[in-house]
Write an enzyme that holds these catalytic residues in place. Structure first.
Site, PDB file in Angstrom:
ATOM      1  N   SER A  94       0.817  -1.211   0.000  1.00 22.11           N
ATOM      2  CA  SER A  94       0.000   0.000   0.000  1.00 22.11           C
ATOM      3  C   SER A  94       0.855   1.267   0.000  1.00 22.11           C
ATOM      4  O   SER A  94       0.352   2.369  -0.217  1.00 22.11           O
ATOM      5  CB  SER A  94      -0.937   0.013   1.214  1.00 22.11           C
ATOM      6  OG  SER A  94      -0.206  -0.002   2.422  1.00 22.11           O
ATOM      7  N   HIS A  95       2.169   1.124   0.244  1.00 15.97           N
ATOM      8  CA  HIS A  95       3.078   2.276   0.196  1.00 15.97           C
ATOM      9  C   HIS A  95       4.091   2.148  -0.936  1.00 15.97           C
ATOM     10  O   HIS A  95       5.047   2.912  -0.993  1.00 15.97           O
ATOM     11  CB  HIS A  95       3.823   2.413   1.528  1.00 15.97           C
ATOM     12  CG  HIS A  95       2.930   2.774   2.675  1.00 15.97           C
ATOM     13  ND1 HIS A  95       2.328   4.006   2.781  1.00 15.97           N
ATOM     14  CD2 HIS A  95       2.533   2.052   3.748  1.00 15.97           C
ATOM     15  CE1 HIS A  95       1.606   4.035   3.893  1.00 15.97           C
ATOM     16  NE2 HIS A  95       1.702   2.870   4.485  1.00 15.97           N
ATOM     17  N   ALA A 139       5.712   5.061   3.994  1.00 16.04           N
ATOM     18  CA  ALA A 139       5.759   4.204   5.183  1.00 16.04           C
ATOM     19  C   ALA A 139       6.642   4.856   6.239  1.00 16.04           C
ATOM     20  O   ALA A 139       7.863   4.912   6.104  1.00 16.04           O
ATOM     21  CB  ALA A 139       6.290   2.827   4.818  1.00 16.04           C
ATOM     22  N   LEU A 140       6.030   5.356   7.289  1.00 15.52           N
ATOM     23  CA  LEU A 140       6.749   6.098   8.327  1.00 15.52           C
ATOM     24  C   LEU A 140       7.842   5.251   8.968  1.00 15.52           C
ATOM     25  O   LEU A 140       8.909   5.750   9.327  1.00 15.52           O
ATOM     26  CB  LEU A 140       5.750   6.586   9.384  1.00 15.52           C
ATOM     27  CG  LEU A 140       6.283   7.435  10.524  1.00 15.52           C
ATOM     28  CD1 LEU A 140       6.911   8.727  10.007  1.00 15.52           C
ATOM     29  CD2 LEU A 140       5.151   7.755  11.501  1.00 15.52           C
ATOM     30  N   THR A 199      -5.580  10.193   9.610  1.00 19.21           N
ATOM     31  CA  THR A 199      -5.284   8.845  10.101  1.00 19.21           C
ATOM     32  C   THR A 199      -3.972   8.820  10.879  1.00 19.21           C
ATOM     33  O   THR A 199      -3.703   7.876  11.621  1.00 19.21           O
ATOM     34  CB  THR A 199      -5.214   7.839   8.939  1.00 19.21           C
ATOM     35  OG1 THR A 199      -4.296   8.324   7.951  1.00 19.21           O
ATOM     36  CG2 THR A 199      -6.581   7.648   8.299  1.00 19.21           C
ATOM     37  N   GLU A 225      -5.896   1.556   2.076  1.00 17.49           N
ATOM     38  CA  GLU A 225      -6.540   0.259   1.882  1.00 17.49           C
ATOM     39  C   GLU A 225      -7.980   0.428   1.408  1.00 17.49           C
ATOM     40  O   GLU A 225      -8.475  -0.343   0.590  1.00 17.49           O
ATOM     41  CB  GLU A 225      -6.511  -0.543   3.190  1.00 17.49           C
ATOM     42  CG  GLU A 225      -5.130  -1.015   3.592  1.00 17.49           C
ATOM     43  CD  GLU A 225      -4.556  -2.036   2.614  1.00 17.49           C
ATOM     44  OE1 GLU A 225      -5.336  -2.802   2.013  1.00 17.49           O
ATOM     45  OE2 GLU A 225      -3.326  -2.046   2.424  1.00 17.49           O
ATOM     46  N   LYS A 241      -9.851   5.920  22.026  1.00 17.77           N
ATOM     47  CA  LYS A 241      -8.401   5.906  22.209  1.00 17.77           C
ATOM     48  C   LYS A 241      -7.682   6.197  20.889  1.00 17.77           C
ATOM     49  O   LYS A 241      -6.610   6.807  20.878  1.00 17.77           O
ATOM     50  CB  LYS A 241      -7.954   4.563  22.778  1.00 17.77           C
ATOM     51  CG  LYS A 241      -8.436   4.318  24.200  1.00 17.77           C
ATOM     52  CD  LYS A 241      -7.910   3.005  24.753  1.00 17.77           C
ATOM     53  CE  LYS A 241      -8.406   2.795  26.190  1.00 17.77           C
ATOM     54  NZ  LYS A 241      -7.892   1.527  26.760  1.00 17.77           N
ATOM     55  N   PRO A 262       6.554  -6.533  16.769  1.00 20.23           N
ATOM     56  CA  PRO A 262       6.130  -5.710  15.633  1.00 20.23           C
ATOM     57  C   PRO A 262       7.249  -5.599  14.598  1.00 20.23           C
ATOM     58  O   PRO A 262       8.414  -5.415  14.951  1.00 20.23           O
ATOM     59  CB  PRO A 262       5.831  -4.353  16.277  1.00 20.23           C
ATOM     60  CG  PRO A 262       5.522  -4.660  17.707  1.00 20.23           C
ATOM     61  CD  PRO A 262       6.385  -5.819  18.061  1.00 20.23           C
ATOM     62  N   ARG A 316       6.922  -9.504  10.386  1.00 20.44           N
ATOM     63  CA  ARG A 316       6.465  -9.829   9.027  1.00 20.44           C
ATOM     64  C   ARG A 316       7.213  -9.010   7.987  1.00 20.44           C
ATOM     65  O   ARG A 316       7.599  -9.516   6.931  1.00 20.44           O
ATOM     66  CB  ARG A 316       4.959  -9.580   8.922  1.00 20.44           C
ATOM     67  CG  ARG A 316       4.362  -9.982   7.587  1.00 20.44           C
ATOM     68  CD  ARG A 316       2.860  -9.796   7.590  1.00 20.44           C
ATOM     69  NE  ARG A 316       2.220 -10.630   8.593  1.00 20.44           N
ATOM     70  CZ  ARG A 316       0.909 -10.588   8.867  1.00 20.44           C
ATOM     71  NH1 ARG A 316       0.132  -9.741   8.226  1.00 20.44           N
ATOM     72  NH2 ARG A 316       0.410 -11.382   9.794  1.00 20.44           N
ATOM     73  N   ARG A 317       7.462  -7.741   8.306  1.00 19.53           N
ATOM     74  CA  ARG A 317       8.197  -6.855   7.400  1.00 19.53           C
ATOM     75  C   ARG A 317       9.617  -7.388   7.164  1.00 19.53           C
ATOM     76  O   ARG A 317      10.092  -7.466   6.030  1.00 19.53           O
ATOM     77  CB  ARG A 317       8.258  -5.459   8.018  1.00 19.53           C
ATOM     78  CG  ARG A 317       9.135  -4.461   7.279  1.00 19.53           C
ATOM     79  CD  ARG A 317       9.393  -3.222   8.114  1.00 19.53           C
ATOM     80  NE  ARG A 317       8.166  -2.559   8.513  1.00 19.53           N
ATOM     81  CZ  ARG A 317       7.966  -1.259   8.455  1.00 19.53           C
ATOM     82  NH1 ARG A 317       8.924  -0.472   8.006  1.00 19.53           N
ATOM     83  NH2 ARG A 317       6.842  -0.726   8.850  1.00 19.53           N
TER      84      ARG A 317
END
Length: 334
Positions: A44-45, A120-121, A157, A186, A228, A300, A303-304
């Protein structure tokens, strides 16, 4: 399906961007990020957004000739005006100074204003972690999340990212998440494909939950974790817009479409020297924390990193239609 190297994708993306009005400085930084996103499985990026980038260069929503300028308003503060160019070139200019300042001062900040979308930050905060520093990043976006109990969008977002060094020139883990249930890209992707979205992703213009991606784009994105998520978006807005002097999401023009001129959004990064604050306890404490993530409990970014390893070895899968569009944009189509 075709497999390409990261370098091949980067070269084609750079050619496409230059062909549509980007300078070498602007194109090189963005193309590298697009290729890295494809390598890491962050579709997506990656190439999905390249047609939009080219369109926005052509219509003036992003200034391809922009030359980011750097100032040092305080010993531990680096400020970069992106000049309404892509955020990538501005961040690339500011990161070396940020890293140097953090090493000498213990903690330092990089404020970027008047920029367009940083992709992608986590790619940027990971660069900070690779320098042996803890990297924390914020980027704001055009308003698409309503305050809790409201219907009108007030915040973007607004992703935030944390990258933690592993002591060996890499990142132990990278968190990169938006304040919404899912990235707006997305929903845009589903709308273009005429596909529905899962319940709970977004609301329509009347504030009702919808599975119609097109109606969702007329309404607001659902905040992650309810109220939140709104708090998370507000946190990012303070750092990325208020503290940088960039446009708040309510003022910024959309990242999609051609209307509205440059969005002028911002990014804010903190780089922290672990040894300066932890009295030497950082590495041991990190392993205590990270060591709890074993078996199926993944840190985290796992997967990347897995996609990166696989794609570096085997090549990056690119759909035939995506490659055809890329070659057409780059002017290399047969």
């Amino acid at each position: 399906m075709t497999r390409l190297t990261q370098a091949s994708i980067e070269t084609l993306a750079r050619r496409a961007l230059v062909r549509h009005g980007a300078s070498e400085v602007q194109a090189r930084a963005l193309a590298a990020a697009v290729a890295a996103a494809e390598r890491d499985g962050l579709k997506s990026h990656g190439l999905m957004y390249l047609p939009t980038y080219c369109e926005h260069l052509t219509c003036g929503k992003v200034l391809g000739s922009a030359e980011p300028s750097l100032t040092r308003p305080a010993p531990a503060v680096v400020a970069v005006d992106a000049g309404n160019g892509f955020a990538h070139a501005a961040i690339a200019l500011g990161l070396p100074a940020l890293i140097e300042a953090a090493r000498t001062q213990g903690v330092a900040a990089l404020a970027v204003r008047n920029s367009y979308n940083c992709g992608a930050l986590g790619c940027h905060t990971e660069n900070i972690a690779q320098a042996g520093l803890v990297g924390l990043g914020f980027t704001n976006a055009p308003a698409s999340i309503a305050p809790w109990g409201g219907r009108k969008a007030a915040l973007g977002t607004n992703p935030w990212s944390l990258a933690v060094p592993d002591g060996q020139g890499g990142a132990r883990f990278v968190i990169d998440q938006s304040a919404s249930v899912v990235a707006k890209s997305e929903v845009i992707k589903r709308a273009r494909a005429g596909e529905p979205i899962p319940p709970g992703w977004a609301f329509d213009a009347s504030g009702e939950t919808t599975t119609d991606a097109g109606e969702a784009l007329k309404g607001t994105m659902a905040p992650a974790g309810g109220y939140k998520g709104v708090g998370s978006a507000l946190l990012v807005e303070i750092f990325a817009a208020c503290l940088t002097g960039a446009n708040p999401g309510l003022v910024a023009s959309p990242f999609s479409g051609t209307a509205g001129g440059p969005p002028g959004t911002g990014q804010f990064f903190l780089a922290i020297s672990p040894d300066a604050s932890s009295a030497g306890a950082f590495a041991g404490n990190l392993e205590t924390v990270a060591g709890a993530f074993i078996g199926d409990a993944r840190l985290p970014g796992t997967r990347r990193f897995g996609a990166r390893e696989q794609n570096t070895k085997d090549g990056i899968e690119v759909a035939a239609e995506t490659l055809a569009a890329l070659e057409k944009l780059a002017g290399t189509a047969a």
